[in-house]
Design a protein around this motif. Structure first.
Motif, mmCIF file in Angstrom:
data_model
loop_
_atom_site.group_PDB
_atom_site.id
_atom_site.type_symbol
_atom_site.label_atom_id
_atom_site.label_comp_id
_atom_site.label_asym_id
_atom_site.label_seq_id
_atom_site.Cartn_x
_atom_site.Cartn_y
_atom_site.Cartn_z
ATOM 1 N N SER A 13 0.819 -1.193 0.000
ATOM 2 C CA SER A 13 0.000 0.000 0.000
ATOM 3 C C SER A 13 0.852 1.241 0.000
ATOM 4 C CB SER A 13 -0.907 -0.012 1.224
ATOM 5 O OG SER A 13 -0.133 0.002 2.386
ATOM 6 N N ARG A 24 -11.152 0.344 1.416
ATOM 7 C CA ARG A 24 -11.956 1.262 0.610
ATOM 8 C C ARG A 24 -13.420 1.117 1.002
ATOM 9 N NH1 ARG A 24 -11.338 -0.964 -4.049
ATOM 10 N NH2 ARG A 24 -13.383 -1.426 -4.910
ATOM 11 N N PHE A 73 -11.038 6.201 0.808
ATOM 12 C CA PHE A 73 -9.919 5.320 1.101
ATOM 13 C C PHE A 73 -9.342 5.622 2.481
ATOM 14 C CE2 PHE A 73 -9.376 3.589 -3.168
ATOM 15 C CZ PHE A 73 -10.100 4.493 -3.920
ATOM 16 N N GLU A 104 -17.064 2.110 -0.349
ATOM 17 C CA GLU A 104 -17.846 2.646 -1.456
ATOM 18 C C GLU A 104 -19.237 3.008 -0.941
ATOM 19 O OE1 GLU A 104 -15.823 0.491 -5.321
ATOM 20 O OE2 GLU A 104 -17.787 -0.187 -4.619
ATOM 21 N N HIS A 117 -14.259 -2.717 1.145
ATOM 22 C CA HIS A 117 -13.285 -3.553 0.442
ATOM 23 C C HIS A 117 -12.044 -3.645 1.327
ATOM 24 C CE1 HIS A 117 -15.328 -3.561 -3.564
ATOM 25 N NE2 HIS A 117 -15.916 -2.511 -3.018
ATOM 26 N N GLN A 148 -4.607 -0.757 2.472
ATOM 27 C CA GLN A 148 -5.567 0.279 2.105
ATOM 28 C C GLN A 148 -6.964 -0.323 1.992
ATOM 29 O OE1 GLN A 148 -5.046 3.708 -0.851
ATOM 30 N NE2 GLN A 148 -6.190 2.228 -2.072
ATOM 31 N N ALA A 154 -6.256 9.231 -1.921
ATOM 32 C CA ALA A 154 -6.096 8.052 -2.758
ATOM 33 C C ALA A 154 -5.349 8.405 -4.024
ATOM 34 C CB ALA A 154 -7.459 7.496 -3.124
ATOM 35 N N ALA A 197 -15.870 6.389 -3.908
ATOM 36 C CA ALA A 197 -15.048 5.577 -3.010
ATOM 37 C C ALA A 197 -14.239 6.457 -2.078
ATOM 38 C CB ALA A 197 -14.107 4.678 -3.818
ATOM 39 N N GLY A 253 -8.942 -4.449 0.942
ATOM 40 C CA GLY A 253 -7.603 -4.133 0.468
ATOM 41 C C GLY A 253 -6.745 -5.352 0.246
ATOM 42 N N SER A 286 -14.857 7.661 -8.120
ATOM 43 C CA SER A 286 -15.559 6.587 -8.787
ATOM 44 C C SER A 286 -16.736 7.136 -9.554
ATOM 45 C CB SER A 286 -16.022 5.547 -7.755
ATOM 46 O OG SER A 286 -16.343 4.340 -8.404
#
Length: 350
Positions: free
Chosen positions: A13, A308, A336, A310, A250, A306, A23, A334, A252, A49
């Protein structure tokens, strides 16, 4: 039984941890570093995004509505992956705002500008002499045939090392464009909290929840559901309603599945008898959890992974009593953040 949301490898990362972070999305993406000067503008920086259809949102997601634009009375409403708003009568932009091409009138569209790094935001990168870290904010996916760039207009922000003396100014008309984009119509962004421990622990349940902050000042709290009134002149007051219906975490780690968390509002309950989710036979009501199997301690660059979040938004125009007049559609962006994962021999108390 091993839960299905486990990690099996470690992803290198680029940004260190704690609060909201920047990000990297293009050239100049950040690598290990330091916090820079103060600024009130922070959060649009985590929007990176575009709009998606409801088929990508999981069961129960609302259907996608229109094109991102709708006319009600003398008002034109819009929604993008960065913001939503409206133009009414003689308001800013008029009842029928011009296309981006018409507004530019032959002037070049300059998509990027530079901002000082807000206090408390960390960009990973060395402090080499002769320059300093800044946030580079760029518009992308603009459509010259739509007002203010169209529904797919997004904002990407990342850290870039800027040499001292470099001219980073933008012309006045582009400052006007940014001023329009910086009106209080950005969606709020989620700040991700983690429990029961920070850093997270290997082979234990790691729970996630969000608090929401304003898009232009991440020090100010915000809501994930809000309505803005507009006087349509001919049809009375209507409301532009923006509400989040899913937050997807998410982890990472390539081999780990993301988890759909709804509003991600359930905090870790430190008063519960255990740190196990109810879906796994425990006492924690949250089902927004992951389990990591590898420490990040051996990642020499950042010792973090990292993650995330969303945020998926649905935007409608409604009557005062909530009847939907126009459905502008689904949009997402998104945010981060960095998370450290530590090895432990036994589960520790929180």
């Amino acid at each position: 039984m091993i839960p299905r949301r486990r990690a099996s490898c470690l992803l290198a990362s680029a940004v260190l941890a704690g609060g909201l972070v920047v990000a990297g999305a293009a050239t100049g993406s950040a690598t290990p570093g330091s916090t820079q000067a103060s600024s009130a503008w922070t959060a649009g920086g985590l929007i990176a995004s575009g709009p998606v259809g409801s088929q990508a949102l999981g069961a129960g997601a609302p259907d996608v509505g229109g094109s991102g634009f709708a006319q009600v009375g003398a008002c034109t409403f819009y929604a993008t992956s960065a913001s939503a708003g409206g133009y009414c009568g003689a308001g800013y932009g008029g009842a029928s705002p011009p296309t981006l091409q018409a507004w530019l009138a032959g002037r070049p569209f300059i998509p990027c500008r530079y901002l000082e790094v807000p206090t408390g935001m960390v960009i990973n990168g060395g402090a080499a002499p002769g320059g300093h870290w800044m946030l580079k904010a760029c518009f992308a996916n603009w459509d010259p045939q739509e007002p203010w760039g169209g529904r797919d207009l997004i904002v990407e922000i990342y850290g870039e090392w800027v040499r001292d003396g470099r001219d980073i100014s933008i012309p006045g008309y582009m400052r006007e464009f940014w001023a329009h984009a910086a009106q209080e119509n950005f969606y709020p962004v989620p700040r991700i909290s983690v429990g029961p421990t920070q850093p997270a622990l290997v082979d234990t349940y790691t729970f996630f929840w969000t608090t929401w902050v304003k898009a232009q000042d991440s020090g100010q709290p915000a809501e994930e559901n809000y309505r803005i009134p507009y006087n349509t002149l001919t049809q009375g007051t209507v409301y532009l309603h923006m509400r989040v219906h899913d937050v997807v975490i998410h982890p990472g780690i390539t081999a780990m599945d993301p988890v759909h968390c709804g509003l991600a509002a359930q905090e870790f309950d430190s008063s519960a008898p255990d740190a196990i989710p109810s879906s796994q036979g425990g006492s924690q009501r949250s089902d927004c959890w992951l389990m990591y199997t590898h420490s990040t301690a051996f990642n020499a660059d950042t010792q973090t992974v990292q993650i995330r979040a969303e945020a998926y938004w649905h935007v409608t125009v409604e009557t005062p009593d909530g009847q939907v007049l126009r459905d502008l559609g689904d949009f997402h962006y998104a945010a981060f953040q960095r998370l450290a994962v530590a090895e432990v021999q036994t589960l520790v108390d929180w």
